[in-house]
Enzyme design. Structure first.
Site, mmCIF file in Angstrom:
data_model
loop_
_atom_site.group_PDB
_atom_site.id
_atom_site.type_symbol
_atom_site.label_atom_id
_atom_site.label_comp_id
_atom_site.label_asym_id
_atom_site.label_seq_id
_atom_site.Cartn_x
_atom_site.Cartn_y
_atom_site.Cartn_z
ATOM 1 N N CYS A 33 103.710 57.248 18.212
ATOM 2 C CA CYS A 33 104.248 56.022 17.617
ATOM 3 C C CYS A 33 105.698 56.288 17.210
ATOM 4 O O CYS A 33 105.955 57.195 16.399
ATOM 5 C CB CYS A 33 103.426 55.614 16.395
ATOM 6 N N CYS A 45 106.068 55.853 13.053
ATOM 7 C CA CYS A 45 105.553 56.839 12.073
ATOM 8 C C CYS A 45 105.327 58.211 12.705
ATOM 9 O O CYS A 45 104.900 59.144 12.018
ATOM 10 C CB CYS A 45 104.267 56.340 11.428
ATOM 11 N N ASN A 100 95.703 33.956 26.655
ATOM 12 C CA ASN A 100 96.080 34.976 27.628
ATOM 13 C C ASN A 100 96.964 36.045 26.987
ATOM 14 O O ASN A 100 97.824 35.739 26.168
ATOM 15 C CB ASN A 100 96.815 34.335 28.806
ATOM 16 N N ALA A 121 95.005 24.914 38.792
ATOM 17 C CA ALA A 121 95.975 24.670 37.711
ATOM 18 C C ALA A 121 97.368 24.404 38.254
ATOM 19 O O ALA A 121 98.077 23.529 37.759
ATOM 20 C CB ALA A 121 95.985 25.860 36.760
ATOM 21 N N THR A 161 90.478 27.118 30.740
ATOM 22 C CA THR A 161 89.637 27.927 29.839
ATOM 23 C C THR A 161 88.189 27.463 29.933
ATOM 24 O O THR A 161 87.927 26.263 30.039
ATOM 25 C CB THR A 161 90.169 27.879 28.378
ATOM 26 N N HIS A 167 95.317 35.868 21.232
ATOM 27 C CA HIS A 167 94.551 37.081 21.549
ATOM 28 C C HIS A 167 95.463 38.285 21.791
ATOM 29 O O HIS A 167 95.031 39.280 22.385
ATOM 30 C CB HIS A 167 93.640 36.841 22.763
HETATM 31 P P1 OAD Z 1 87.454 32.428 31.323
HETATM 32 O O1 OAD Z 1 87.521 33.451 32.396
HETATM 33 O O2 OAD Z 1 86.270 32.426 30.428
HETATM 34 O O3 OAD Z 1 87.580 30.980 31.958
HETATM 35 C C1 OAD Z 1 88.552 30.694 32.920
HETATM 36 C C2 OAD Z 1 88.355 29.277 33.404
HETATM 37 O O4 OAD Z 1 89.398 29.015 34.339
HETATM 38 C C3 OAD Z 1 87.036 29.026 34.114
HETATM 39 O O5 OAD Z 1 86.410 27.874 33.573
HETATM 40 C C4 OAD Z 1 87.448 28.805 35.585
HETATM 41 O O6 OAD Z 1 86.670 27.808 36.216
HETATM 42 C C5 OAD Z 1 88.865 28.313 35.428
HETATM 43 N N1 OAD Z 1 89.727 28.590 36.595
HETATM 44 C C6 OAD Z 1 89.655 29.592 37.498
HETATM 45 N N2 OAD Z 1 90.642 29.514 38.408
HETATM 46 C C7 OAD Z 1 91.367 28.419 38.078
HETATM 47 C C8 OAD Z 1 92.516 27.785 38.644
HETATM 48 N N3 OAD Z 1 93.145 28.259 39.724
HETATM 49 N N4 OAD Z 1 92.967 26.661 38.050
HETATM 50 C C9 OAD Z 1 92.343 26.151 36.951
HETATM 51 N N5 OAD Z 1 91.269 26.714 36.378
HETATM 52 C C10 OAD Z 1 90.780 27.828 36.925
HETATM 53 O O7 OAD Z 1 88.828 32.576 30.509
HETATM 54 P P2 OAD Z 1 89.172 32.133 29.024
HETATM 55 O O8 OAD Z 1 88.515 30.833 28.696
HETATM 56 O O9 OAD Z 1 90.618 32.248 28.876
HETATM 57 O O10 OAD Z 1 89.246 37.255 25.243
HETATM 58 O O11 OAD Z 1 88.478 33.267 28.204
HETATM 59 C C11 OAD Z 1 88.600 33.285 26.808
HETATM 60 C C12 OAD Z 1 88.626 34.705 26.313
HETATM 61 O O12 OAD Z 1 87.475 35.394 26.811
HETATM 62 C C13 OAD Z 1 89.779 35.559 26.806
HETATM 63 O O13 OAD Z 1 90.957 35.349 26.093
HETATM 64 C C14 OAD Z 1 89.260 36.938 26.636
HETATM 65 C C15 OAD Z 1 87.878 36.748 27.200
HETATM 66 O O14 OAD Z 1 86.921 37.607 26.739
HETATM 67 C C16 OAD Z 1 89.284 38.543 24.839
HETATM 68 O O15 OAD Z 1 89.411 39.482 25.617
HETATM 69 C C17 OAD Z 1 89.160 38.689 23.352
#
Ligand code: OAD
Length: 236
Positions: free
Chosen positions: A137, A140, A93, A221, A178, A110
């Site tokens: 900036c 610089c 996050n 969560a 995640t 990230h």
């Molecule tokens: P995702 O949005 O891919 O996944 C979030 C997960 O949280 C899902 O599996 C949901 O089911 C779950 N979820 C939703 N609400 C919830 C709650 N209240 N309690 C528990 N779980 C819940 O997010 P990330 O896995 O963090 O990167 O995504 C990874 C990366 O993809 C991010 O850091 C970002 C994105 O593209 C970049 O921007 C480089």
């Protein structure tokens, strides 16, 4: 206990920050095209669109508050510290809600939305205001060279050496909120298993990697992380 916890957007969902992917197809990347907003090529092609996307997310973050999951993880860090253990908290996050809940050591693989980076001199600076093309900036003095200090698709995540060292040191691994679809973070559970760590997933629904976890807990969560953290502390 040396615990390695990986968090994702699901941890901040109840704080109103939105997730990227969900089974209902309502995530951020269902509404916005990441290839037009979260790549170095997109920033080179249309910096204003990219800055506007992150400006809106930054404003949203400044109005958000940590939830029970953030507080439970901060409490777990304190409890483990007090008993000679360790919590390595690695987050995908870009928000600062873990820190605001009291977590003292957070590794942002990230990047961080409340920081900007100068593409000219590489200075990393606090950033709470919108970032426009005329931003200067302070290090610089270049105008128009500041970008959000976040990792885009095609870029290498931050702090990977520190993260690998912490995984090797750990005896337990947890993935929280995640989807397990973005590498290298999605590969940590396989590394943890190969290292012989116990693995636990806490998520609203089974992630893409669900079969790789020894223990699976599904729910919001704020409740599921609090219950899990309480059980760990009681067993210490
Ligand atoms: P995702 O949005 O891919 O996944 C979030 C997960 O949280 C899902 O599996 C949901 O089911 C779950 N979820 C939703 N609400 C919830 C709650 N209240 N309690 C528990 N779980 C819940 O997010 P990330 O896995 O963090 O990167 O995504 C990874 C990366 O993809 C991010 O850091 C970002 C994105 O593209 C970049 O921007 C480089």
């Amino acid at each position: 206990m040396r615990l390695f916890a990986l968090t994702g957007a699901g941890v901040s969902a109840e704080s109103g920050l939105g997730t990227f992917r969900d089974k209902k197809g309502e995530g951020i990347w269902a509404r916005f095209d990441p290839m037009k907003l979260a790549t170095p090529e997109a920033f080179a092609r249309d910096p204003e669109a990219v800055q506007a996307f992150y400006d809106a997310r930054r404003r949203n973050l400044l109005g958000a508050e940590p939830n029970g999951a953030h507080f439970a993880l901060a409490g777990l860090e304190r409890a483990l510290d007090a008993r000679g253990g360790e919590l390595t908290l690695v987050t995908q996050n870009i928000d600062d809600l873990h820190e605001r809940a009291g977590s003292r050591r957070v590794i942002h693989m990230h990047g961080e939305l409340l920081k900007a980076r100068c593409v000219r001199c590489a200075a990393v600076l606090p950033q709470r205001e919108d970032l426009g093309g005329s931003s200067r900036c302070p290090a610089c003095e270049t105008v128009g060279a500041l970008r959000p200090h976040v990792v885009w698709f095609g870029e290498v995540p931050l702090h990977m050496e520190e993260i690998s060292a912490a995984l090797v040191r750990a005896d337990r691994f947890a993935a929280i909120g995640t989807s397990g679809s973005v590498y290298p973070a999605a590969g940590f559970v396989a590394e943890a298993r190969a290292l012989g760590l116990g693995t636990c997933e806490i998520n609203l629904e089974p992630s893409d990697n669900a079969r790789l976890f020894d223990e699976r807990r599904y729910g919001k969560a704020s409740e599921a992380v609090a219950a899990w953290a309480r059980e760990i502390v009681e067993a210490l």
